[in-house]
Scaffold this motif. Structure first.
Motif, PDB file in Angstrom:
ATOM      1  N   GLY A 168       0.776  -1.215   0.064  1.00 16.26           N
ATOM      2  CA  GLY A 168      -0.066   0.057   0.048  1.00 16.26           C
ATOM      3  C   GLY A 168       0.950   1.280  -0.084  1.00 16.26           C
ATOM      4  N   PHE A 169       0.719   2.105   0.983  1.00 22.68           N
ATOM      5  CA  PHE A 169       1.173   3.397   1.009  1.00 22.68           C
ATOM      6  C   PHE A 169       2.271   3.381   2.364  1.00 22.68           C
ATOM      7  CE2 PHE A 169       1.353   7.749   2.539  1.00 22.68           C
ATOM      8  CZ  PHE A 169       1.690   8.697   1.587  1.00 22.68           C
ATOM      9  N   GLY A 170       3.349   4.227   2.212  1.00 19.13           N
ATOM     10  CA  GLY A 170       4.079   4.152   3.367  1.00 19.13           C
ATOM     11  C   GLY A 170       4.680   5.718   3.448  1.00 19.13           C
ATOM     12  N   VAL A 171       5.217   5.690   4.642  1.00 12.60           N
ATOM     13  CA  VAL A 171       5.715   7.252   4.948  1.00 12.60           C
ATOM     14  C   VAL A 171       7.325   6.802   5.225  1.00 12.60           C
ATOM     15  CG1 VAL A 171       5.777   9.168   6.535  1.00 12.60           C
ATOM     16  CG2 VAL A 171       3.466   8.176   5.623  1.00 12.60           C
ATOM     17  N   ASN A 172       8.126   7.477   4.743  1.00 15.61           N
ATOM     18  CA  ASN A 172       9.614   7.400   5.017  1.00 15.61           C
ATOM     19  C   ASN A 172      10.148   8.710   5.314  1.00 15.61           C
ATOM     20  OD1 ASN A 172      11.927   5.963   5.548  1.00 15.61           O
ATOM     21  ND2 ASN A 172      12.556   6.750   3.553  1.00 15.61           N
ATOM     22  N   LEU A 173      10.605   8.912   6.757  1.00  7.74           N
ATOM     23  CA  LEU A 173      11.141  10.320   7.034  1.00  7.74           C
ATOM     24  C   LEU A 173      12.455  10.504   7.349  1.00  7.74           C
ATOM     25  CD1 LEU A 173       8.177  11.396   9.322  1.00  7.74           C
ATOM     26  CD2 LEU A 173       8.559  11.985   7.101  1.00  7.74           C
ATOM     27  N   LEU A 174      13.331  11.183   6.774  1.00  7.47           N
ATOM     28  CA  LEU A 174      14.844  11.506   6.838  1.00  7.47           C
ATOM     29  C   LEU A 174      14.823  12.434   8.330  1.00  7.47           C
ATOM     30  CD1 LEU A 174      16.700  12.415   3.919  1.00  7.47           C
ATOM     31  CD2 LEU A 174      17.279  10.506   5.500  1.00  7.47           C
ATOM     32  N   VAL A 175      15.706  11.978   9.458  1.00  4.00           N
ATOM     33  CA  VAL A 175      15.495  12.607  10.650  1.00  4.00           C
ATOM     34  C   VAL A 175      17.017  12.853  11.131  1.00  4.00           C
ATOM     35  CG1 VAL A 175      13.367  11.929  11.627  1.00  4.00           C
ATOM     36  CG2 VAL A 175      15.226  10.581  11.972  1.00  4.00           C
ATOM     37  N   ARG A 176      17.196  13.759  11.578  1.00  2.00           N
ATOM     38  CA  ARG A 176      18.579  14.203  12.192  1.00  2.00           C
ATOM     39  C   ARG A 176      18.969  13.245  13.488  1.00  2.00           C
ATOM     40  NH1 ARG A 176      15.976  18.992  11.800  1.00  2.00           N
ATOM     41  NH2 ARG A 176      16.911  20.505  10.183  1.00  2.00           N
TER      42      ARG A 176
ATOM     43  N   ILE B 157       5.453   3.780   9.837  1.00  2.00           N
ATOM     44  CA  ILE B 157       6.217   5.001   9.526  1.00  2.00           C
ATOM     45  C   ILE B 157       7.551   5.031   9.936  1.00  2.00           C
ATOM     46  CG2 ILE B 157       6.548   7.452  10.315  1.00  2.00           C
ATOM     47  CD1 ILE B 157       3.388   7.321  11.273  1.00  2.00           C
ATOM     48  N   ILE B 158       8.320   5.084   8.839  1.00  2.00           N
ATOM     49  CA  ILE B 158       9.717   4.489   8.788  1.00  2.00           C
ATOM     50  C   ILE B 158      10.680   5.871   9.043  1.00  2.00           C
ATOM     51  CG2 ILE B 158      11.694   3.535   7.585  1.00  2.00           C
ATOM     52  CD1 ILE B 158       9.228   2.118   6.041  1.00  2.00           C
ATOM     53  N   LEU B 159      11.519   5.836   9.978  1.00  2.00           N
ATOM     54  CA  LEU B 159      12.641   6.869  10.130  1.00  2.00           C
ATOM     55  C   LEU B 159      13.875   6.458   9.672  1.00  2.00           C
ATOM     56  CD1 LEU B 159      11.624   7.931  13.818  1.00  2.00           C
ATOM     57  CD2 LEU B 159      10.542   8.830  11.682  1.00  2.00           C
ATOM     58  N   HIS B 160      14.581   7.168   9.050  1.00  2.00           N
ATOM     59  CA  HIS B 160      15.836   6.825   8.846  1.00  2.00           C
ATOM     60  C   HIS B 160      16.562   7.995   9.256  1.00  2.00           C
ATOM     61  CE1 HIS B 160      14.437   3.724   5.560  1.00  2.00           C
ATOM     62  NE2 HIS B 160      15.887   3.509   5.715  1.00  2.00           N
ATOM     63  N   ALA B 161      17.836   7.917   9.744  1.00  2.00           N
ATOM     64  CA  ALA B 161      18.833   8.927  10.017  1.00  2.00           C
ATOM     65  C   ALA B 161      19.456   9.572   8.798  1.00  2.00           C
ATOM     66  CB  ALA B 161      19.908   8.546  11.097  1.00  2.00           C
TER      67      ALA B 161
ATOM     68  N   ASP C  53       7.266  18.472  14.675  1.00  2.00           N
ATOM     69  CA  ASP C  53       8.098  17.375  15.439  1.00  2.00           C
ATOM     70  C   ASP C  53       9.445  18.196  15.576  1.00  2.00           C
ATOM     71  OD1 ASP C  53       9.787  16.780  13.211  1.00  2.00           O
ATOM     72  OD2 ASP C  53       8.679  14.864  12.918  1.00  2.00           O
ATOM     73  N   PRO C  54      10.570  17.399  16.287  1.00  2.00           N
ATOM     74  CA  PRO C  54      11.692  18.180  16.247  1.00  2.00           C
ATOM     75  C   PRO C  54      12.552  18.437  14.925  1.00  2.00           C
ATOM     76  CG  PRO C  54      11.684  16.442  17.908  1.00  2.00           C
ATOM     77  CD  PRO C  54      10.387  16.327  17.037  1.00  2.00           C
ATOM     78  N   ASP C  55      12.223  17.833  13.851  1.00  2.00           N
ATOM     79  CA  ASP C  55      12.767  17.977  12.690  1.00  2.00           C
ATOM     80  C   ASP C  55      12.007  18.783  11.818  1.00  2.00           C
ATOM     81  OD1 ASP C  55      15.149  16.256  12.200  1.00  2.00           O
ATOM     82  OD2 ASP C  55      13.782  14.976  13.072  1.00  2.00           O
ATOM     83  N   GLY C  56      10.696  19.394  12.141  1.00  2.00           N
ATOM     84  CA  GLY C  56       9.987  20.283  11.618  1.00  2.00           C
ATOM     85  C   GLY C  56       8.680  19.658  10.725  1.00  2.00           C
ATOM     86  N   TYR C  57       8.727  18.474  10.710  1.00  2.00           N
ATOM     87  CA  TYR C  57       7.532  17.803   9.992  1.00  2.00           C
ATOM     88  C   TYR C  57       6.313  18.180  11.089  1.00  2.00           C
ATOM     89  CZ  TYR C  57      10.913  14.801   7.640  1.00  2.00           C
ATOM     90  OH  TYR C  57      11.948  14.518   6.834  1.00  2.00           O
TER      91      TYR C  57
END
Length: 146
Positions: free
Chosen positions: A21-29, A63-67, A131-135
């Protein structure tokens, strides 16, 4: 350069094949900092986390987070420079999550509430939290459910 010093919960190819389906991947510090925000304010469940990567879940959706450091020479890094507001113009909406309670948790932590909780003409009660990264996260509930 990856910071993880142990084996992940499953191999990358196995996890990739499991996604639908659909996913969310966020780049975070900082994965840990982002995960704490998502857990404490938005009550997302952590399925897996290490210094490089995390998978959290809301209502059956990952919801996936990648550094940042895991993206190496990926061209997306040029858009996320120091001080950049990530995801400008996008709203990450979490339906069925009490916005009043999420706003209270965010304020207690000192997070930025862009718009306080209000009833909206489209039938939802919602607020906007950075959030802390501005999302920008928008917890919302149907007006008849609040």
């Amino acid at each position: 350069m990856k910071k993880r010093d142990s084996e992940p919960w499953m191999t990358a190819p196995a996890y990739g094949r499991s996604l639908k389906g659909f996913g969310v991947n966020l780049l975070v510090r900082d994965v840990a900092r982002a995960r704490v925000f998502l857990g404490e304010v938005l009550l997302l469940e952590t399925l897996y986390a290490d210094a490089d990567f995390a998978v959290l879940r809301h209502a059956g959706h990952d919801i996936i987070l990648h550094a940042d450091h895991t993206y190496g020479a990926h061209p997306l890094l040029a858009l996320t420079g120091d001080g950049a507001v990530r995801g400008a113009g996008a709203e990450l909406r979490l339906y069925g999550l009490d916005p009043d309670a999420a706003e209270a948790r965010a304020r207690a932590r000192g997070d930025t509430v862009l718009a306080e909780t209000k009833d909206k003409p489209h039938g939802l009660r919602e607020c906007y939290i950075a959030d802390p990264d501005g999302y920008i996260w928008v917890p919302s509930a149907a007006l008849n459910a609040v």
